[in-house]
Design a protein around this motif. Structure first.
Motif: not given
Length: 389
Positions: A214-222, A225-230, A245-254
């Motif tokens: 399985e891919h271990l995304s940084l999203a699996t570790r809080p 994820a709080e520091r990451a742009v995925i 077409v792509g995307y990024c997931c990141a905390p609201a401030k980032l």
């Protein structure tokens, strides 16, 4: 008129060079990473239907809401983290724009950015355009005992200084085809506990992992994820690299800072593509079937290379595999890749091209990167040619 280039060291990319050579010599192009087959007809039909339904005008700057909802649902089901669709998910013009916008948003002149070497070729020019200073930390190369690249996290941490703004990681890794393990995420957690870094995590091959890994995304570790742009890519996932077409997931401030750049770069992404993807993603099998689909192609090329003088290496993810020509030639990687193209009609990418100094001894391990995202007939033709080497 006198022009001072912002990127004086950037010339024609290795992908363009090798693809052009492939055209000139009628070679089978296993170099540049794109499929030679179409996306699922159901996806094409969904995009066509979106056009007919009138979804041809601007969508929201952050992306078509049903697509952001689909991204949020997929990310939560796979990695256990729910990103807010209003403030934490942005649909971009390919992963390329997500990466570029992230560098522009967070890297200031004089900031240092750590990249893991070998690295995807976009990173260095993007860092330099933002005024940053790239700091390359080499991976440990393959050996007889450990036949794949791996990250030395102690070496990564030792490269961190008071000027370090960002750490860039890319897993499943292009070009080395390795994936993250739990101990890698453990090491990253220890690093971010001590250092105020932003992590830019390029996860465009998230759905292409093999052998039940399985891919271990940084999203699996809080804490990560709080520091990451995925960053991820629908082009890589659904065999549609030309759609960008792509995307990024990141905390609201980032995300807020990334969207400032995104707004004035492309504003929004083609509406029918977004709508078609949102419809297509309603069925999870569209991405859950990808590992077995691509593993069959990986195994096809790996087994075929066993009947040549090349030595294929383990590929844990992406749609590439590396092969050694150690017992064929002493030529540097770029020279051998050109030789293979010109004399045997197969295009490949030298791994040395992914290093800061591609001509150095440290960058040349007599390895080529082959793309197996091809039809079986394409792979068969390439294997037959490689048997003659």
């Amino acid at each position: 008129m006198q022009i001072t280039s912002k990127l004086p060291s950037v010339g024609t990319t290795i992908f363009t060079t090798m693809s052009q050579l492939a055209l000139e010599h009628k070679a089978i192009n296993l170099g540049q990473g794109f499929p030679d087959f179409n996306p699922d007809p159901a996806l094409i039909e969904a995009v066509h239907q979106a056009m007919l339904d009138g979804l041809n005008q601007y969508q929201a700057m952050a992306g078509y809401l049903p697509l952001r909802n689909a991204i949020a649902s997929k990310t939560q089901s796979r990695y256990g983290r729910r990103y807010d669709v209003e403030t934490e998910i942005t649909v971009t013009s390919g992963a390329t724009e997500a990466l570029m916008a992230s560098f522009q948003a967070f890297v200031h002149p004089g900031d240092e950015v750590i990249v893991i070497e070998p690295f995807y070729d976009l990173y260095i020019p993007a860092i330099e355009l933002a005024g940053g200073i790239p700091v390359a930390v080499p991976m440990t190369p393959p050996s007889e005992a450990v036949p794949y690249y791996r990250v030395d996290w102690d070496r990564v941490e030792s490269a961190i200084s008071s000027k370090t703004r960002m750490l860039v990681i890319n897993f499943p890794h292009n070009p080395t085809c390795t994936i993250l393990r739990a101990e890698d995420l453990d090491a990253l957690e220890q690093i971010v506990e001590k250092h105020p870094l932003i992590i830019l995590s390029d996860e465009v091959y998230e759905h292409l992992t093999f052998d039940q890994r399985e891919h271990l995304s940084l999203a699996t570790r809080p804490s990560l994820a709080e520091r990451a742009v995925i960053v991820s890519s629908f082009g890589k996932t659904f065999h549609a690299t030309g759609w960008k077409v792509g995307y990024c997931c990141a905390p609201a401030k980032l995300s807020a800072e990334i969207r400032k750049i995104h707004q004035y770069t492309v504003f929004t992404v083609p509406s029918p593509l977004q709508a078609g993807l949102a419809t297509y993603m309603q069925e999870p099998a569209t991405w859950e079937s990808l590992p077995s689909f691509y593993q069959e192609k990986r195994d096809h090329l790996h087994q075929g290379l066993q009947h040549t003088r090349f030595k294929p290496m383990p590929s844990e993810g992406t749609f590439f595999l590396l092969a050694s020509y150690d017992n064929i030639s002493d030529l540097p990687e770029l020279d051998f890749a050109k030789y293979l193209n010109q004399h045997y009609g197969v295009g490949a990418i030298p791994v040395s091209a992914f290093y800061l100094n591609p001509h150095s001894e440290q960058a040349n391990h007599r390895l080529l990167r082959f793309c197996f995202a091809k039809q079986p007939s394409t792979l068969d033709q390439a294997i037959e040619r490689l048997k003659k080497v």
